[in-house]
Write a protein that holds these residues in place. Structure first.
Motif, short mmCIF file in Angstrom:
data_model
loop_
_atom_site.label_atom_id
_atom_site.label_comp_id
_atom_site.label_asym_id
_atom_site.label_seq_id
_atom_site.Cartn_x
_atom_site.Cartn_y
_atom_site.Cartn_z
N GLU A 1 62.59 -15.16 75.53
CA GLU A 1 63.27 -13.90 75.26
C GLU A 1 62.32 -12.87 74.65
O GLU A 1 62.58 -11.67 74.69
CB GLU A 1 64.46 -14.13 74.32
CG GLU A 1 65.49 -15.13 74.83
CD GLU A 1 66.24 -14.62 76.05
OE1 GLU A 1 66.52 -13.42 76.12
OE2 GLU A 1 66.52 -15.45 76.95
N ASP B 1 74.37 -13.31 76.55
CA ASP B 1 73.45 -13.58 75.45
C ASP B 1 73.25 -15.06 75.17
O ASP B 1 72.22 -15.46 74.63
CB ASP B 1 73.95 -12.90 74.17
CG ASP B 1 73.85 -11.38 74.23
OD1 ASP B 1 73.03 -10.88 75.03
OD2 ASP B 1 74.58 -10.70 73.48
N ARG C 1 74.70 -11.52 64.12
CA ARG C 1 75.44 -10.79 65.14
C ARG C 1 76.87 -10.62 64.64
O ARG C 1 77.44 -11.51 63.98
CB ARG C 1 75.38 -11.45 66.50
CG ARG C 1 75.90 -12.84 66.59
CD ARG C 1 75.75 -13.44 67.99
NE ARG C 1 76.82 -13.02 68.88
CZ ARG C 1 76.65 -12.61 70.11
NH1 ARG C 1 75.45 -12.55 70.63
NH2 ARG C 1 77.68 -12.27 70.87
N PRO D 1 76.35 -7.07 69.07
CA PRO D 1 75.83 -7.59 70.33
C PRO D 1 76.40 -6.79 71.50
O PRO D 1 77.50 -6.23 71.42
CB PRO D 1 76.34 -9.03 70.35
CG PRO D 1 77.58 -9.00 69.51
CD PRO D 1 77.33 -7.97 68.44
N PRO E 1 69.41 -3.02 75.00
CA PRO E 1 68.88 -3.98 74.02
C PRO E 1 69.28 -3.59 72.59
O PRO E 1 69.52 -2.42 72.30
CB PRO E 1 67.36 -3.87 74.21
CG PRO E 1 67.18 -3.31 75.59
CD PRO E 1 68.35 -2.40 75.81
N ILE E 2 69.35 -4.57 71.73
CA ILE E 2 69.68 -4.34 70.33
C ILE E 2 68.59 -3.49 69.69
O ILE E 2 67.39 -3.76 69.85
CB ILE E 2 69.79 -5.67 69.56
CG1 ILE E 2 70.82 -6.60 70.23
CG2 ILE E 2 70.15 -5.43 68.11
CD1 ILE E 2 72.20 -6.04 70.32
N GLU F 1 69.82 -12.50 72.43
CA GLU F 1 69.60 -11.10 72.07
C GLU F 1 68.92 -10.94 70.72
O GLU F 1 68.32 -9.89 70.43
CB GLU F 1 70.93 -10.33 72.09
CG GLU F 1 71.76 -10.41 70.81
CD GLU F 1 72.30 -11.80 70.49
OE1 GLU F 1 72.55 -12.07 69.30
OE2 GLU F 1 72.49 -12.60 71.42
#
Length: 446
Positions: free
Chosen positions: A54, A228, A360, A393, A401-402, A426
């Motif tokens: 990731e 995710d 999250r 999230p 994207p975060i 994520e």
């Protein structure tokens, strides 16, 4: 980090009391980090061999990261059987729990003598308690067909059975370490938690099998093929597939092969609800999933309304223990009230001064964040030493994207020397943001 002898002694005393049963406290030497370096910690959603992918070209940022996950020492025989259905398997997280969720569902159906979900549900807790002990689908199904009470013990259900709430009374956790962008099995430690006396003592009702052929038991998958949590899908899918294979090889349930209908939860309530509707239309009796606690929380009312069973191999949110489920929700994964203790112990062993906990924003993340915070508070880490942060999230795989740049800045200003990240795939964005903010991660100092 340098600690006085008194500080180290206090931390080790805390370590000894945090866990109900422990082998993970190890020796009395906390692992030292270079001055000003920040240690990373993770949880079951990101402590997987697939997680460094990731981070793409920054995968080395996970080196030195450690964390906990519900995991029992898995026999090589079981791992080899899993590989027989997925030769490329690299992780085993929740594979045993998925296997056991399917097997318990099958045994409960055989004992109920019916594929009616309500009748199956009334047998599930009893399958794991106070009967003739058995450990394989073939052995247990043979006893169930004879009408015997059984006490199923297997790869994830080892020390005690389910509580009245339909979840494990005891658990095993592993402490995992990333080295060279993969989990270092040589460093893995196991710790037990929970209370065997919490297992249910209620006797299940007698089944009412009718003469003649029965409809086949139909199980429907609600696992994270996408989204995710997709990095955790392969071991769960392998566990479920292996269980179906072995149950049917042992003669199936009520004289018929068990049917599996695949399905994705998408790590998204929208995707999960669509899958549930399809499963209901297809006549599914037991839904295996969802992967994430937040997804199960969101869709449980739909499942209950449809009169089906939701049986998750990986939900850990403590809030689900008391969910309004009409007796139709079960899980083989232990609640995070137990994992919080194990995780706090792992962090405390390294002697941190200030701890940031990033989660999250869902039932899983916020629930585990609160559990760890409570354990740290018991150890003397008040609000001035612990900082809580969160992130939203995305709702789908196509979500942006975060962006955790502001959170990374806050952690740097707070002066944290330990950062716990509670999330799924994520959450790699949190690590990237910390590095971009020049937070001196321990991996960067190697």
């Amino acid at each position: 980090m340098h600690m006085s002898r008194g500080t180290r002694a206090a931390i080790l005393a805390t370590c000894a009391t945090l866990l109900l049963a422990t082998s993970a406290c190890g020796n009395d030497q906390a692992e030292e980090a270079s001055a000003n370096q920040v240690r990373l910690y993770g949880t079951d959603g990101n402590m997987l061999n697939s997680y460094p992918e990731e981070l793409k070209d920054r995968a080395n940022l996970v080196d030195g990261m450690k964390g906990t996950t519900p995991l029992t020492p898995l026999p090589e025989n079981f791992k080899n059987r899993l590989r027989s259905v997925d030769a490329g398997l690299t992780d085993f997280l929740y594979a045993a729990e998925a296997y056991d969720a399917v097997v318990i569902s099958a045994l409960a159906t055989e004992l109920a003598g019916s594929t009616n979900p309500a009748a199956i549900a009334r047998q599930i807790v009893g399958v794991t308690n106070d009967g003739t002990r058995c450990e394989t689908p073939a052995q247990c199904l043979r006893l169930a067909r004879d009408g015997d009470d059984i006490e199923y013990r297997s790869v994830s259900i080892t020390r005690a059975g389910f509580t009245d709430a339909g979840e494990p009374a005891t658990a095993s956790y592993a402490t995992l370490h990333f080295d060279n962008q993969q989990l270092n099995d040589a460093k893995t430690e196991f710790v037990g938690a929970g209370d065997e006396s919490a297992a249910s003592t209620k006797a299940p009702p007698r089944g009412n099998r009718q003469p003649g052929r029965s409809d086949p038991l139909v199980l429907g998958g609600l696992l994270p093929k996408t989204g995710d949590l997709a990095l955790a899908y392969p071991p769960m899918a392998a566990g479920a597939a292996l269980a179906i294979k072995e149950i049917n090889a042992a003669g199936g349930v009520l004289g018929e092969d068990v049917v599996w209908i695949d399905g994705d939860d998408g790590t998204s309530p929208t995707v999960a609800r669509r899958t549930i509707a399809n499963h209901v239309d297809a006549g599914v009796h037991v839904i295996i999933g969802a992967g994430a606690s937040g997804i199960s929380t969101a869709v449980l009312p739909d499942v209950v309304k449809a009169g089906r069973i939701l049986f998750s191999p990986s939900n850990t949110a403590a809030s689900l223990t008391d969910a309004d489920d009409n007796g139709l929700y079960f899980r083989t994964a232990p609640p995070d009230s137990l994992q919080g203790r194990a995780l706090a112990d792992v962090i405390l062993r390294d002697g941190p001064q200030k701890i940031a906990i990033v989660a999250r924003a869902d039932a899983y993340g916020e629930g585990l964040q609160d559990a760890v915070r409570a354990e740290l508070e018991r150890a003397g880490f008040g609000g001035d030493k612990v900082k809580l942060l969160g992130y939203e999230p995305g709702e789908s795989a196509e979500a942006a994207p975060i962006n955790f740049s502001d959170g990374a800045r806050q952690i740097k200003e707070f002066g944290a020397d330990a950062v716990l990240i509670i999330g799924f795939g994520e959450s790699a964005a949190v690590i990237r943001a910390l590095a971009d903010a020049d937070v001196p991660l321990a991996a960067l100092g190697r």
